[in-house]
Design an enzyme around this catalytic site. Structure first.
Site, short mmCIF file in Angstrom:
data_model
loop_
_atom_site.label_atom_id
_atom_site.label_comp_id
_atom_site.label_asym_id
_atom_site.label_seq_id
_atom_site.Cartn_x
_atom_site.Cartn_y
_atom_site.Cartn_z
N CYS A 1 -6.76 -3.46 30.92
CA CYS A 1 -6.05 -4.19 29.86
C CYS A 1 -7.01 -4.51 28.72
CB CYS A 1 -5.49 -5.47 30.47
SG CYS A 1 -4.92 -6.64 29.23
N CYS B 1 -6.61 -7.48 22.04
CA CYS B 1 -5.22 -7.00 21.94
C CYS B 1 -4.25 -8.16 21.63
CB CYS B 1 -4.80 -6.33 23.25
SG CYS B 1 -3.13 -5.66 23.13
N CYS C 1 -0.31 2.65 19.91
CA CYS C 1 -1.66 2.11 19.77
C CYS C 1 -2.41 1.92 21.08
CB CYS C 1 -1.59 0.77 19.02
SG CYS C 1 -0.73 0.92 17.45
N CYS D 1 4.88 1.59 3.92
CA CYS D 1 6.26 1.48 4.43
C CYS D 1 7.08 2.68 3.98
CB CYS D 1 6.92 0.21 3.91
SG CYS D 1 6.01 -1.29 4.23
N CYS E 1 4.39 -7.23 4.96
CA CYS E 1 4.09 -7.91 3.69
C CYS E 1 5.35 -8.55 3.12
CB CYS E 1 3.50 -6.93 2.68
SG CYS E 1 2.04 -6.09 3.27
N HIS F 1 3.52 -6.89 25.00
CA HIS F 1 2.93 -7.15 26.31
C HIS F 1 3.93 -6.99 27.46
CE1 HIS F 1 -0.14 -9.16 28.76
NE2 HIS F 1 0.77 -10.02 29.20
N CYS G 1 4.08 -3.08 28.11
CA CYS G 1 2.85 -2.30 27.91
C CYS G 1 2.51 -1.46 29.15
CB CYS G 1 1.69 -3.25 27.62
SG CYS G 1 0.14 -2.38 27.39
N CYS H 1 0.29 -5.83 14.12
CA CYS H 1 0.67 -5.55 12.73
C CYS H 1 2.09 -6.01 12.40
CB CYS H 1 0.49 -4.06 12.42
SG CYS H 1 1.88 -3.02 12.89
N CYS I 1 -3.35 -3.39 20.34
CA CYS I 1 -2.29 -3.74 19.38
C CYS I 1 -2.93 -4.76 18.45
CB CYS I 1 -1.09 -4.36 20.11
SG CYS I 1 0.07 -5.16 18.97
N CYS J 1 3.23 -3.02 9.97
CA CYS J 1 2.35 -2.62 8.86
C CYS J 1 1.70 -1.29 9.22
CB CYS J 1 1.32 -3.73 8.62
SG CYS J 1 0.31 -3.49 7.15
N CYS K 1 0.84 -1.20 0.00
CA CYS K 1 0.00 0.00 0.00
C CYS K 1 0.88 1.25 0.00
CB CYS K 1 -0.91 0.00 1.22
SG CYS K 1 -0.05 0.34 2.75
N CYS L 1 7.13 -1.04 20.29
CA CYS L 1 6.27 0.16 20.20
C CYS L 1 5.99 0.78 21.58
CB CYS L 1 4.94 -0.19 19.55
SG CYS L 1 5.13 -1.03 17.98
FE1 FSX Z 1 1.49 -1.17 3.51
FE2 FSX Z 1 4.20 -1.74 3.30
FE3 FSX Z 1 1.48 -2.75 5.42
FE4 FSX Z 1 2.54 -3.94 3.60
O1 FSX Z 1 3.91 -1.61 5.01
S1 FSX Z 1 1.76 -0.54 5.64
S2 FSX Z 1 0.37 -3.18 3.51
S3 FSX Z 1 3.40 -3.98 5.58
O2 FSX Z 1 3.99 -3.41 2.44
O3 FSX Z 1 3.11 -0.51 2.54
FE1 SF4 Z 2 -0.87 -6.93 27.10
FE2 SF4 Z 2 -2.49 -5.71 25.36
FE3 SF4 Z 2 -3.16 -5.85 27.93
FE4 SF4 Z 2 -1.15 -4.28 27.11
S1 SF4 Z 2 -3.34 -4.03 26.63
S2 SF4 Z 2 -1.16 -5.64 28.90
S3 SF4 Z 2 -0.26 -5.53 25.48
S4 SF4 Z 2 -2.93 -7.60 26.50
FE1 SF4 Z 3 3.08 -1.77 17.32
FE2 SF4 Z 3 1.04 -3.44 17.68
FE3 SF4 Z 3 0.57 -0.90 17.03
FE4 SF4 Z 3 1.66 -2.60 15.24
S1 SF4 Z 3 -0.42 -2.73 16.10
S2 SF4 Z 3 2.31 -0.49 15.65
S3 SF4 Z 3 2.95 -3.91 16.56
S4 SF4 Z 3 1.51 -1.65 18.94
#
Ligand code: FSX
Ligand code: SF4
Ligand code: SF4
Length: 297
Positions: A230, A236, A257, A22, A129, A207, A210, A267, A264, A167, A19, A245
């Protein structure tokens, strides 16, 4: 310093089934800025020479394909290949191609990635991806998308591979990986985990760090997204997702997130999205209080 020698590091950046998130994420790097990375010497005496990147390059058509092929032939074994997006393997190029063969037929993206990957110094699979297949490879996967790991395994390409899932991936994960290659060379086997991810960024579960973890330990679970507590019962995926993150934060340290009230969604997880779906339902195979079970592909 007039004649100081600057080492050039050619980079070819291909976009397959993506998409372009990245690219957008990396372009938003704040420290260093993308200008620092691409125009300046990101490490003193070393310059990233981005030879091909469809989103940012001004040229198009034959001119840029010539640049791509010149870099491939003249810098054999000396360029870094970055691949964004999964690789469609069906249809001989109908789902993605870059340039043409001499007879005018398109060069399928899987053929390009295999050939450029074989002759590269190293390959960086950028994003979930490219690293694991991600969204383009999700069921029913009509274009038969695969990850770079899967493509290389099937074609017996053994070039060093670094996976930077997410992602999109955090810009720091990419920029710091590039900087560490410029400073210290290719990562040692012990710097990467079994899925070729740098342990520095993916060595711990979401986790584990977090900010809502105390609620989890007290079994205080949110019933809706705006609640404190939580978010595990709301789906999550922090317990099965390896990324930093929660401590690195996004948008240059602004938020992430879970802290901003979302789950979360996993991704950066190797099972994203199929193996961790439905995303907004409690992950069934995480048995409390045991955490950290891997999603096996
Ligand atoms: Fe997109 Fe990249 Fe996701 Fe994939 O990130 S953000 S669908 S990982 O290839 O551009
Ligand atoms: Fe774990 Fe998600 Fe709960 Fe945070 S919100 S403690 S990452 S299950
Ligand atoms: Fe990080 Fe999870 Fe958010 Fe992806 S979805 S950016 S792994 S916290």
């Amino acid at each position: 310093m007039a004649n100081r020698k600057v080492e050039e590091y050619p980079v070819i950046w291909l976009q397959a089934a993506t998409c372009t998130g990245c690219s957008v994420s990396v372009l938003n790097t704040v420290s260093p800025t993308i200008k620092n990375v691409l125009v300046d010497e990101v490490i003193p005496g070393k310059h990233v020479n981005l030879r091909f990147q469809a989103t940012v390059m001004a040229g198009a058509g034959e001119l840029v394909i010539k640049e791509l092929e010149d870099t491939w032939h003249k810098k054999k074994g000396g360029y870094v290949l970055v691949v964004e997006g999964a690789i469609p393997t069906k249809g001989n190029g109908v789902y993605g191609s870059i340039g043409e063969h001499k007879d005018g037929k398109p060069v399928p993206i899987d053929v390009r990635v295999e050939a450029l990957g074989r002759d590269a110094l190293a390959v960086i699979a950028l994003g979930t991806c490219a690293s694991f297949g991600g969204i383009p490879a999700a069921k029913p996967n009509p274009s038969q998308c695969v990850s770079i790991m899967q493509l290389f395994k099937s074609k017996r390409v053994t070039t060093p591979l670094i996976n930077i899932p997410g992602c999109p991936p955090h810009p720091d994960w990419f920029v710091s990986t590039v900087a560490s290659v410029l400073i210290g060379g290719l990562p040692k086997a012990s710097d990467l985990d079994e899925l070729h991810r740098p342990k520095a960024f993916y060595g711990q579960l979401i986790h584990e760090n977090c900010s809502r973890r105390a609620y989890y330990d007290e079994q205080k679970f949110a019933k809706k997204l705006s609640d404190p507590g939580c978010l595990y019962e709301l789906g999550c995926k922090g317990p099965v997702t390896h990324a930093d993150c929660a401590v690195r934060l996004w948008n240059h340290g602004v938020n992430w997130c879970v802290a901003c009230g979302g789950i979360c969604i996993g991704c950066a997880c190797e099972g994203f999205p199929d193996l961790i779906s439905p995303i907004y339902q409690k992950t069934p195979d995480v048995k409390l209080p045991n955490i950290g079970q891997k999603v096996v592909q």
